[in-house]
Enzyme design. Structure first.
Site, PDB file in Angstrom:
ATOM      1  N   HIS A  41       0.847  -1.182   0.000  1.00 37.17           N
ATOM      2  CA  HIS A  41       0.000   0.000   0.000  1.00 37.17           C
ATOM      3  C   HIS A  41       0.889   1.241   0.000  1.00 37.17           C
ATOM      4  O   HIS A  41       1.903   1.280   0.696  1.00 37.17           O
ATOM      5  CB  HIS A  41      -0.914  -0.001   1.223  1.00 37.17           C
ATOM      6  N   GLU A  76      -0.642  -0.815   8.289  1.00 33.72           N
ATOM      7  CA  GLU A  76      -1.423  -1.813   9.003  1.00 33.72           C
ATOM      8  C   GLU A  76      -0.526  -2.640   9.908  1.00 33.72           C
ATOM      9  O   GLU A  76       0.688  -2.482   9.908  1.00 33.72           O
ATOM     10  CB  GLU A  76      -2.186  -2.718   8.030  1.00 33.72           C
ATOM     11  N   HIS A 111       3.836  -7.384   1.407  1.00 35.58           N
ATOM     12  CA  HIS A 111       3.393  -8.352   2.404  1.00 35.58           C
ATOM     13  C   HIS A 111       2.318  -9.278   1.852  1.00 35.58           C
ATOM     14  O   HIS A 111       1.616  -8.921   0.907  1.00 35.58           O
ATOM     15  CB  HIS A 111       2.871  -7.642   3.658  1.00 35.58           C
ATOM     16  N   ARG A 125       3.092  -2.030  -5.275  1.00 35.87           N
ATOM     17  CA  ARG A 125       4.209  -2.865  -4.860  1.00 35.87           C
ATOM     18  C   ARG A 125       5.491  -2.045  -4.799  1.00 35.87           C
ATOM     19  O   ARG A 125       5.909  -1.478  -5.797  1.00 35.87           O
ATOM     20  CB  ARG A 125       4.371  -4.030  -5.814  1.00 35.87           C
TER      21      ARG A 125
END
Length: 174
Positions: A5, A22, A80, A100
């Site tokens: 992200h 996150e 991830h 990415r």
């Protein structure tokens, strides 16, 4: 899927949305389970593009063994992926933009499991005070055991393993 992200700055400039930071708390996993967290070594944009095209990207990803109770803070920009046999609680900044890029270093969380401008995560055992002030809501996830949440008014709520509770902003002391 393998995800990354973008930062707020990049996402706002190109997508008119926020980026996403996150974290994952591993609730359970099969023996030998791994997840992807960044690259094993730095690669060029050209190699990255080639490996996506020829389906060899996972050959250069960092496969990290996981155990129940592990924590992974995933700043915007960190590649991830959760792999099979893993159950996580995911706390995240609200966003739907995915790209990415290579990972960044994990920061010092000053005694918290994770902390950034978008969320703070703490682990507590036994009795604790919960204050949900005007600035933010509080989310409670019971990972083990059971207990009773008692509000200032005297109302109580029984909670146990596997349950979660949303405490709205401004609810006060529990």
């Amino acid at each position: 899927s393998i995800q990354v992200h973008p930062s707020n700055e990049y996402a706002q400039a190109h997508e008119h949305q926020f980026g996403k930071t996150e974290m994952w708390y591993v609730l359970d996993c099969e023996e030998g389970a791994t997840l992807y967290y960044g690259f094993r070594h730095q690669i060029s944009r050209e190699e990255f593009a080639r490996r996506i095209e020829d389906n060899t990207l996972t050959e250069v990803l960092n496969a990290v063994p996981v155990e129940k109770g592990d924590l992974f803070f995933i700043p915007a920009g960190t590649l991830h992926a959760i792999r099979k046999g893993i159950v996580v609680a995911e706390i995240q900044q609200n966003s739907n933009v995915t790209y990415r890029t290579p990972p960044k270093e994990n920061p010092d969380f000053h005694g918290h499991l994770a902390q950034c401008p978008y969320f703070t995560v703490d682990a507590v055992e036994g009795d604790f005070e919960l204050v949900s002030d005007e600035t933010s809501f509080t989310s409670v996830l019971v990972l083990e055991g059971e207990g009773t949440l008692v509000e200032e008014s005297g109302e109580s709520l029984y909670i146990r393993k596997g349950e979660s509770l949303f405490v709205p902003a401004g609810s006060g002391l529990c």
